[in-house]
Structure formats: structure tokens, C-alpha cells
Design an enzyme around this catalytic site. Structure first.
Site, PDB file in Angstrom:
ATOM      1  N   ILE A 119       0.871  -1.180   0.000  1.00  0.00           N
ATOM      2  CA  ILE A 119       0.000   0.000   0.000  1.00  0.00           C
ATOM      3  C   ILE A 119       0.906   1.226   0.000  1.00  0.00           C
ATOM      4  O   ILE A 119       1.623   1.474   0.978  1.00  0.00           O
ATOM      5  CB  ILE A 119      -0.927   0.003   1.241  1.00  0.00           C
ATOM      6  CG1 ILE A 119      -1.748  -1.296   1.311  1.00  0.00           C
ATOM      7  CG2 ILE A 119      -1.850   1.229   1.216  1.00  0.00           C
ATOM      8  CD1 ILE A 119      -2.466  -1.520   2.639  1.00  0.00           C
ATOM      9  N   GLU A 120       0.913   1.955  -1.110  1.00  0.00           N
ATOM     10  CA  GLU A 120       1.827   3.095  -1.248  1.00  0.00           C
ATOM     11  C   GLU A 120       1.161   4.398  -0.822  1.00  0.00           C
ATOM     12  O   GLU A 120      -0.024   4.449  -0.507  1.00  0.00           O
ATOM     13  CB  GLU A 120       2.319   3.155  -2.702  1.00  0.00           C
ATOM     14  CG  GLU A 120       3.079   1.884  -3.049  1.00  0.00           C
ATOM     15  CD  GLU A 120       3.737   1.901  -4.411  1.00  0.00           C
ATOM     16  OE1 GLU A 120       3.385   2.756  -5.254  1.00  0.00           O
ATOM     17  OE2 GLU A 120       4.619   1.035  -4.622  1.00  0.00           O
ATOM     18  N   CYS A 174       4.930  -2.667   2.798  1.00  0.00           N
ATOM     19  CA  CYS A 174       5.072  -3.833   1.917  1.00  0.00           C
ATOM     20  C   CYS A 174       3.964  -4.851   2.186  1.00  0.00           C
ATOM     21  O   CYS A 174       3.370  -4.890   3.273  1.00  0.00           O
ATOM     22  CB  CYS A 174       6.409  -4.528   2.157  1.00  0.00           C
ATOM     23  SG  CYS A 174       7.853  -3.545   1.728  1.00  0.00           S
ATOM     24  N   GLU A 230       4.291  -7.994   2.765  1.00  0.00           N
ATOM     25  CA  GLU A 230       4.623  -8.930   3.837  1.00  0.00           C
ATOM     26  C   GLU A 230       4.202  -8.365   5.198  1.00  0.00           C
ATOM     27  O   GLU A 230       3.609  -9.055   6.027  1.00  0.00           O
ATOM     28  CB  GLU A 230       6.131  -9.208   3.876  1.00  0.00           C
ATOM     29  CG  GLU A 230       6.671  -9.872   2.627  1.00  0.00           C
ATOM     30  CD  GLU A 230       7.136  -8.890   1.557  1.00  0.00           C
ATOM     31  OE1 GLU A 230       6.463  -7.859   1.359  1.00  0.00           O
ATOM     32  OE2 GLU A 230       8.172  -9.164   0.934  1.00  0.00           O
ATOM     33  N   CYS A 234      12.155  -7.138   1.701  1.00  0.00           N
ATOM     34  CA  CYS A 234      13.114  -6.082   2.042  1.00  0.00           C
ATOM     35  C   CYS A 234      13.625  -6.292   3.475  1.00  0.00           C
ATOM     36  O   CYS A 234      13.092  -7.111   4.239  1.00  0.00           O
ATOM     37  CB  CYS A 234      12.462  -4.704   1.894  1.00  0.00           C
ATOM     38  SG  CYS A 234      11.374  -4.257   3.256  1.00  0.00           S
ATOM     39  N   CYS A 289      11.030  -5.819   6.314  1.00  0.00           N
ATOM     40  CA  CYS A 289      10.114  -6.966   6.455  1.00  0.00           C
ATOM     41  C   CYS A 289      10.825  -8.163   7.089  1.00  0.00           C
ATOM     42  O   CYS A 289      10.239  -8.884   7.899  1.00  0.00           O
ATOM     43  CB  CYS A 289       9.523  -7.345   5.100  1.00  0.00           C
ATOM     44  SG  CYS A 289       8.339  -6.134   4.503  1.00  0.00           S
TER      45      CYS A 289
END
Ligand code: THU
Length: 136
Positions: free
Chosen positions: A47-48, A57, A59, A90, A93
Site C-alpha cells: 500500500i503506497e 510492503c 509482507e 526487504c 520486512c
């Protein structure tokens, strides 16, 4: 119990979650499906945000979804991105995984069409990690 959900099924649930992605800036959509030790699956997507740093992210969305529901024991996560390469989690995460998962936690990552799949444990993906044990 966890064998009830195969890696293939978990990847299919991650692909379904990817359809929920809000990624108007990167145009890189990611889905995740997190399997609990008692056989339940929690999904997440990336969700940006226009301000960029609040972006989360897939995850972590899946983990926080499960944590909110009171779950603390996890066996594996499937992740699918929208690029040619598998979507490796990343560092942030991986750190969240370190908080809640043992070294044998399984991470299955895949690319856009599922043609490339990499399966590793958290120990392999993040050796020498800092975690709750370090604060004892
Ligand atoms: N992203 C994930 O959701 N998971 C990953 O494993 C790597 C990156 C997201 C964050 C951002 O929305 C977009 O992918 C591009 O970095």
C-alpha cells in the site's frame, strides 16, 4: 496442520492478494499470504503513499493483519511480485519476521507469472539477525 496448505496453494493466495495492491507510484504490485502454525492464512498487499515513506510492503501488511487478530506463531509466507525476478522481502520486512518467527520459518518468493520460485528459511535469508532474544 500447516501441511494442509501447500506452497503452491499459498502462492495462489498471494497472487490473489496482489490484486488488492495500491501501487500507483511504483506500479510494482506485491501480494503475500502468511500461514499460521494452526493452519490459518492472512493475506496482505503493498500500500503506497504520495509521501512515499508511509508505504508498507505486502509482507508487513499480512503480518500486522495476523498480529492484530492475536496470532503469534507462523510457519511460512508466500510472496509474489509483478516483476521478472522473484520478490525477495526487504530488510524491514525481514526484521518484522525476526520478531515473530523462528529460523526455520519458510519464505517462498515468486515472480510475476510464477515461473520462478525461490524457497529459503529465515535463517538463510537473514543470518545474525537482531531479535527479542537479544534483549533478555
Ligand atoms: N514491496 C513489497 O511489498 N514487498 C517486497 O518484498 C519488496 C517491495 C513493495 C513496496 C513498494 O510499494 C513497491 O514494492 C516498490 O518497492
Amino acid at each position: 496442520m500447516t501441511e494442509m496448505v501447500s506452497n503452491e496453494k499459498l502462492l495462489a493466495l498471494a497472487a490473489e492478494a496482489r490484486d488488492h495492491s495500491y501501487s500507483p507510484y511504483s506500479h510494482y504490485s506485491v501480494g503475500a499470504a502468511l500461514l499460521t502454525k494452526d493452519g490459518k492464512v492472512y493475506q496482505g498487499c503493498n500500500i503506497e503513499n504520495a509521501s512515499f515513506t508511509p508505504t508498507i510492503c505486502a509482507e508487513r501488511t499480512a503480518f500486522f493483519h495476523a498480529i492484530f487478530d492475536g496470532v503469534r506463531a507462523f510457519s511460512k509466507i508466500a510472496i509474489i511480485g509483478s516483476g521478472e525476478l522473484p520478490a525477495f522481502p526487504c530488510g524491514v520486512c525481514r526484521q518484522v519476521m525476526s520478531e515473530f518467527c523462528d529460523g526455520d520459518f519458510v519464505i517462498i518468493t515468486s515472480n510475476r507469472d510464477g515461473s520462478r520460485v525461490v524457497t529459503e528459511t529465515l535463517d538463510q535469508m537473514m543470518p545474525h539477525r537482531f531479535g527479542p532474544k537479544d534483549l533478555l
